[in-house]
Design a protein around this motif. Structure first.
Motif, PDB file in Angstrom:
ATOM      1  N   GLY A  86     -13.534  30.437   8.642  1.00  0.00           N
ATOM      2  CA  GLY A  86     -14.310  31.288   7.758  1.00  0.00           C
ATOM      3  C   GLY A  86     -14.514  32.692   8.308  1.00  0.00           C
ATOM      4  N   TYR A  89     -17.611  38.487   4.531  1.00  0.00           N
ATOM      5  CA  TYR A  89     -17.459  39.765   3.846  1.00  0.00           C
ATOM      6  C   TYR A  89     -18.633  39.900   2.890  1.00  0.00           C
ATOM      7  CZ  TYR A  89     -15.637  43.420   0.766  1.00  0.00           C
ATOM      8  OH  TYR A  89     -15.483  44.567   0.030  1.00  0.00           O
ATOM      9  N   ARG A  92     -20.703  36.635   2.403  1.00  0.00           N
ATOM     10  CA  ARG A  92     -20.044  35.410   1.949  1.00  0.00           C
ATOM     11  C   ARG A  92     -18.894  35.061   2.881  1.00  0.00           C
ATOM     12  NH1 ARG A  92     -18.441  35.394  -4.217  1.00  0.00           N
ATOM     13  NH2 ARG A  92     -17.963  33.256  -3.558  1.00  0.00           N
ATOM     14  N   SER A  93     -18.735  33.772   3.142  1.00  0.00           N
ATOM     15  CA  SER A  93     -17.660  33.313   4.010  1.00  0.00           C
ATOM     16  C   SER A  93     -16.422  32.989   3.179  1.00  0.00           C
ATOM     17  CB  SER A  93     -18.108  32.069   4.783  1.00  0.00           C
ATOM     18  OG  SER A  93     -17.087  31.638   5.671  1.00  0.00           O
ATOM     19  N   HIS A  94     -15.287  33.536   3.614  1.00  0.00           N
ATOM     20  CA  HIS A  94     -14.011  33.305   2.940  1.00  0.00           C
ATOM     21  C   HIS A  94     -13.049  32.639   3.927  1.00  0.00           C
ATOM     22  CE1 HIS A  94     -15.112  35.920  -0.504  1.00  0.00           C
ATOM     23  NE2 HIS A  94     -15.760  36.607   0.423  1.00  0.00           N
ATOM     24  N   ARG A  95     -12.400  31.588   3.499  1.00  0.00           N
ATOM     25  CA  ARG A  95     -11.488  30.853   4.366  1.00  0.00           C
ATOM     26  C   ARG A  95     -10.193  31.642   4.597  1.00  0.00           C
ATOM     27  NH1 ARG A  95     -14.572  27.336   7.022  1.00  0.00           N
ATOM     28  NH2 ARG A  95     -15.922  26.179   5.606  1.00  0.00           N
ATOM     29  N   LYS A  97      -6.203  31.872   5.173  1.00  0.00           N
ATOM     30  CA  LYS A  97      -4.953  31.189   4.862  1.00  0.00           C
ATOM     31  C   LYS A  97      -3.801  31.962   5.488  1.00  0.00           C
ATOM     32  CE  LYS A  97      -2.095  29.567   0.992  1.00  0.00           C
ATOM     33  NZ  LYS A  97      -1.953  29.530  -0.485  1.00  0.00           N
ATOM     34  N   LEU A 108      -7.615  40.105   0.837  1.00  0.00           N
ATOM     35  CA  LEU A 108      -8.549  39.130   0.295  1.00  0.00           C
ATOM     36  C   LEU A 108      -8.148  38.882  -1.150  1.00  0.00           C
ATOM     37  CD1 LEU A 108     -11.145  37.438   0.622  1.00  0.00           C
ATOM     38  CD2 LEU A 108     -12.450  39.466  -0.070  1.00  0.00           C
ATOM     39  N   GLY A 111     -10.544  34.642  -3.363  1.00  0.00           N
ATOM     40  CA  GLY A 111     -11.582  34.083  -2.502  1.00  0.00           C
ATOM     41  C   GLY A 111     -11.131  33.683  -1.119  1.00  0.00           C
ATOM     42  N   ARG A 112      -9.896  34.029  -0.743  1.00  0.00           N
ATOM     43  CA  ARG A 112      -9.382  33.700   0.593  1.00  0.00           C
ATOM     44  C   ARG A 112      -8.840  34.944   1.279  1.00  0.00           C
ATOM     45  NH1 ARG A 112      -7.758  28.636   2.502  1.00  0.00           N
ATOM     46  NH2 ARG A 112      -8.406  26.862   1.204  1.00  0.00           N
ATOM     47  N   PHE A 113      -9.026  34.988   2.596  1.00  0.00           N
ATOM     48  CA  PHE A 113      -8.329  35.985   3.395  1.00  0.00           C
ATOM     49  C   PHE A 113      -6.931  35.457   3.664  1.00  0.00           C
ATOM     50  CE2 PHE A 113     -12.512  37.757   4.659  1.00  0.00           C
ATOM     51  CZ  PHE A 113     -12.225  39.101   4.445  1.00  0.00           C
ATOM     52  N   CYS A 114      -5.920  36.200   3.277  1.00  0.00           N
ATOM     53  CA  CYS A 114      -4.529  35.800   3.488  1.00  0.00           C
ATOM     54  C   CYS A 114      -3.910  36.694   4.554  1.00  0.00           C
ATOM     55  CB  CYS A 114      -3.736  35.908   2.192  1.00  0.00           C
ATOM     56  SG  CYS A 114      -4.367  34.836   0.871  1.00  0.00           S
TER      57      CYS A 114
END
Length: 237
Positions: A86, A89, A92-95, A97, A108, A111-114
């Motif tokens: 996580g 930002y 909020r925590s974003h998983r 990937k 981003l 909803g995910r950091f890629c």
């Protein structure tokens, strides 16, 4: 023009102070920095004996603050940059990937950091760069929202690593913010903005300073308390 000079340090029993002399000050003030450093600011004419008496009067307050700092500065594990981890930002925590192919090294999306696999060796630098750019845009927008109601015109906003400080008010009315401010919940990052804007009027944390903050943000005490207690949680990148 603000005149400030550093004097020789002051040792009072087990307490060591950096001493700053300021022609703008009419009273003495002790600040406990986020790293536990003690700073004593005083008018130029105040002698060492008076400084020592002031420290003795404030000893209980100083030890209380140092105990709070010690409690809050618990170690935060660094990021490993693995799938599912996580990243904050605006509170909020974003998983995370890890991906083989995308148009940018880090983004981003949904909803995910890629993060691209080939960027993994320099993952922290890519995150810092991404956060810094978003922080500059978001914080500049909040400064624009508050500057008219607080009757100031800052020269601009700069985002960088400020060490243990969330923000500062620099020469020429520039506002500086730590890039990690964008990890905080929006309402807390907004408090950091208002705090620094108020310093354009009042350089020190006087009653007049806090009154300006309260006028712009009536619930600032709750936001300030949240930052003091939970701010350490965003420092594990």
């Amino acid at each position: 023009m603000r005149a400030r000079m550093k004097s020789p340090g002051l040792q009072v029993d087990d307490l060591r102070f950096s001493v700053l002399r300021s022609t703008r000050r009419r009273t003495m003030q002790i600040t406990v920095e986020r790293d536990g450093q003690l700073v004593l600011t005083a008018p130029p004419q105040v002698g060492e004996a008076q400084l020592r008496r002031f420290v003795q009067e404030k000893r209980f307050w100083i030890y209380t603050k140092l105990a709070e700092k010690d409690r809050l500065q618990r170690p935060v594990p660094p990021k490993a940059f693995v799938d599912g981890e996580g990243f904050l930002y605006l509170g909020r925590s974003h998983r995370l990937k890890l991906v083989d192919c995308q148009d940018t090294l880090l983004k981003l999306a949904a909803g995910r950091f890629c993060l691209r696999q080939d960027a993994l060796p320099d993952a922290r630098e890519h995150f810092v760069r991404w956060y810094s750019e978003r922080a500059r845009i978001w914080l500049s927008s909040r400064v624009a929202d508050y500057q008219s109601r607080m009757d100031v015109t800052p020269a601009g906003v700069k985002v960088q690593d400020l060490g243990y400080r969330w923000g500062s008010c620099g020469k020429g009315d520039w506002l500086y913010f730590h890039w990690k401010a964008i990890l905080l919940p929006a309402r807390i990052a907004e408090y950091v903005v208002v705090h620094e804007i108020a310093h354009l009027h009042e350089p020190h944390h006087t009653p007049a300073f806090w009154l300006r903050v309260e006028r712009a943000m009536p619930d600032y005490l709750q936001r300030k308390a949240w930052l003091a207690e939970h701010g350490i949680d965003v420092e594990g990148i």
